[in-house]
Design an enzyme around this catalytic site. Structure first.
Site, PDB file in Angstrom:
ATOM      1  N   SER A 162       6.160  33.256 -35.870  1.00 37.76           N
ATOM      2  CA  SER A 162       6.705  34.386 -36.774  1.00 37.76           C
ATOM      3  C   SER A 162       6.158  35.755 -36.426  1.00 37.76           C
ATOM      4  O   SER A 162       4.975  35.893 -36.482  1.00 37.76           O
ATOM      5  CB  SER A 162       6.394  34.089 -38.030  1.00 37.76           C
ATOM      6  OG  SER A 162       6.431  35.265 -38.932  1.00 37.76           O
ATOM      7  N   ARG A 163       7.078  36.591 -36.065  1.00 41.00           N
ATOM      8  CA  ARG A 163       6.638  37.749 -35.355  1.00 41.00           C
ATOM      9  C   ARG A 163       6.272  38.849 -36.212  1.00 41.00           C
ATOM     10  O   ARG A 163       5.396  39.713 -36.133  1.00 41.00           O
ATOM     11  CB  ARG A 163       7.516  37.998 -34.143  1.00 41.00           C
ATOM     12  CG  ARG A 163       7.670  37.482 -33.032  1.00 41.00           C
ATOM     13  CD  ARG A 163       8.522  37.901 -31.994  1.00 41.00           C
ATOM     14  NE  ARG A 163       8.949  36.928 -31.151  1.00 41.00           N
ATOM     15  CZ  ARG A 163      10.168  36.316 -31.390  1.00 41.00           C
ATOM     16  NH1 ARG A 163      10.931  36.850 -32.223  1.00 41.00           N
ATOM     17  NH2 ARG A 163      10.548  35.246 -30.490  1.00 41.00           N
ATOM     18  N   VAL A 164       6.625  38.822 -37.484  1.00 41.47           N
ATOM     19  CA  VAL A 164       6.632  39.815 -38.388  1.00 41.47           C
ATOM     20  C   VAL A 164       5.903  39.373 -39.719  1.00 41.47           C
ATOM     21  O   VAL A 164       5.240  40.293 -40.559  1.00 41.47           O
ATOM     22  CB  VAL A 164       7.864  40.717 -38.793  1.00 41.47           C
ATOM     23  CG1 VAL A 164       8.535  41.353 -37.593  1.00 41.47           C
ATOM     24  CG2 VAL A 164       8.942  39.812 -39.630  1.00 41.47           C
TER      25      VAL A 164
END
Ligand code: ADP
Ligand code: MG
Length: 523
Positions: free
Chosen positions: A381-383
């Site tokens: 999950s990048r954010v």
């Protein structure tokens, strides 16, 4: 011959432009020249816009709607959204100046509708507050802000390692029967006690599967706050194609409207929405079928070239609005089904590239009993990390990487015998943490319970337990905590982080519980 000057060109152009009277109000009438496969070719609609809603007057005065798709010099290719059999050659077609709109508002909650927003649950008509266009330009960066609030799924493996924030786009990807829908449905069930409205868009599934999901949501008390938009496998390709956009439109009502029905703004908070697209592979197939029937040039894997644009437009509509715009959000969980784990196929790579991370589910893990079957190595999950609850971040911060290296180590040491102590310890811990993340369906865990479970594991309380006891230990520990140490759980929830005091008391509580825990007989 008159001389050509810049001025004469300018004048000529202006004259041309003046003569061009453009108005969205214009209505034109054309005729059907051919109809078949849910596609109509229409003559005489020179002013039709791409994506415009067309009104077909069919047999017995029946009105069928269509979407203008191919605008050619002397004809328009349109896909039909309604009863195809009612339309014949020479029938009249009108432009409407509108694009497809769906009913929206609070009255949609708790209902099952088709992609045109018409109820299909037999519970009577819907008194919608208004209509919203299925295609809607996503807000630009100025109107947004970065994700900051967690979107709790209640799923330990997700909330701890792949945290999702409100407004994020997180892809759920994997082969068939790996638990993709299960994750999405459990996430919806977990919103029952949160201020999040849910939309589940079913695309190309069997009607009985959709009915099962609706029944599940009802049984777990989550249907009241949910809209189900269904285009089943037996619905036409255009309906399956439009379903995700229709769902997004219904969700947008809540982001842009406050509780009072007035536009959201600084004084009037917009609402939070979770939307599931289950799944976009089937929408892509429907779009391919439409495009091929319209004789558009096929591209990679025979999909039309703009299928990427279709998905990116859709997922751009996931949003976290700025405070001036009411701060509402729409979190999107698109689902993609892969074939034999191939994430490098056209549609999977497209959607991976336009989401903020992916939850990758794997068949072999599923059958080994690791459920949810999350491959921690390539899920990300990048954010969402910036939205994760502090208490969780403190205990789970390095969990994903630890488990990924455990998995590698395990594969590597499978046949080795003399392992040094550090390696052995890492294997012991990894096996228990992996086991700890197993979770059945329909049992979402509150985030504080999750944090306590992970704390117990990362502080080593599970290391001397038989692996098969870990899940039972987790359940009994949490029961014990709520029965005898609720004040401690409340303190953690109030502080939202692990202080030294809370840590010390928690460790003491877990140790006390452990003395009364009976381990199963080990072989
Ligand atoms: N965490 C879980 N524990 C136990 N069974 C599960 C879990 N997740 C999914 N399943 C079961 O696995 C099957 C496939 O799940 P489903 O979500 O329909 O897969 P997909 O959407 O990937 O095809 C279903 O019968 C479902 O109940
Ligand atoms: Mg599914």
């Amino acid at each position: 011959m008159t001389e050509i000057t810049a001025q004469s060109i300018d004048e000529a152009l202006r004259k041309q432009l003046d003569a061009l009277s453009m108005s969205v109000e214009s209505r034109e009438v054309g005729t059907v020249i051919q109809v078949g496969d849910g596609i109509a070719r229409v003559d005489g609609l020179r002013g039709a816009m791409a994506g415009e809603l067309l009104e077909f007057s069919g047999a017995n005065g029946k009105t069928v709607y269509g979407l203008a798709q191919n605008l050619e010099e002397d004809e328009v290719g349109a896909v039909l959204l309604g009863d195809v059999t009612a339309i014949k050659e020479n029938d009249q077609v009108r432009t409407t100046g509108r694009i497809v709109e769906v009913p929206s508002g609070k009255a949609m909650l708790g209902r099952v509708v088709n992609p045109l927003g018409q109820p299909i649950d037999g519970k009577g008509p819907i008194q919608a507050e208004g209509m919203r266009p299925v295609e809607f330009k996503a807000p630009g960066v100025h109107a947004r802000k970065p994700v900051e609030e967690p979107m709790q799924t209640g799923i330990l493996a997700v909330d701890s390692m792949i945290p999702i924030g409100r407004g994020q786009r997180e892809l759920i990807i994997g082969d068939r029967q790996t638990g993709k829908s299960a994750i999405a449905v459990d996430a919806i069930i977990n919103q029952k006690n949160e201020d999040v409205i849910c939309i589940y868009v079913a695309i190309g599934q069997k009607a009985s599967t959709v009915a099962g999901i609706v029944e599940t949501l009802e049984r777990h008390g989550a249907m009241d706050k949910t809209i189900v938009v269904a285009a089943t496998a037996s619905d036409s390709a255009p309906l399956q194609y439009i379903a995700p956009m229709a769902g997004a439109a219904m969700g947008e009502y809540f982001i842009y409207t406050g509780e009072d029905g007035q536009p959201a703004g600084p004084e009037n908070p917009g609402r939070h929405v979770l939307i599931v697209y289950d799944d976009l592979s089937k929408q892509a197939v429907a779009y391919r079928q439409m495009s091929l029937t319209l004789r558009r040039p096929p591209g990679r894997e025979a999909y039309p070239g703009d299928v990427f644009y279709l998905h990116s437009r859709l997922l751009e509509r996931a949003v976290k609005m700025s405070d001036e715009n009411g701060g509402g959000s729409m979190t999107a969980l698109p689902i993609i089904e892969t074939q034999a784990g191939d994430v490098s196929a056209y549609i999977p790579t497209n959607v991976i590239s336009i989401t903020d991370g992916q939850i990758y589910l794997q068949t072999d893990l599923f059958y080994q009993g690791q459920r949810p079957a999350v491959n921690v190595g390539i899920s990300v999950s990048r954010v969402g990390g910036s939205a994760q609850v502090k208490a969780m971040k403190q205990v789970a911060g390095s969990l994903r990487l630890d488990l990924a290296s455990y998995n590698e180590l395990q594969a590597f040491t499978q046949f080795g015998s003399d392992l040094d102590k550090a390696t052995q310890d890492q294997l012991t811990r990894g096996a228990r943490m992996t086991e700890l993340l197993k979770q059945g369906r329909y049992v979402p865990m509150p985030v504080w319970d999750q944090a306590i479970a992970i704390y117990a594991g990362s502080e080593g309380f599970l290391d001397d337990l038989p692996v098969q006891d870990v899940v039972r230990f987790r359940g009994e520990l949490l029961d014990y905590m709520h029965a005898s140490k609720q004040d401690l759980v409340d303190r953690l929830a109030a502080e939202k982080k692990w202080t030294d005091d809370i840590k010390a008391d928690m460790s003491a509580a877990i140790a006390a519980f452990k003395t009364q825990f009976s381990t199963s007989a080990t072989a």
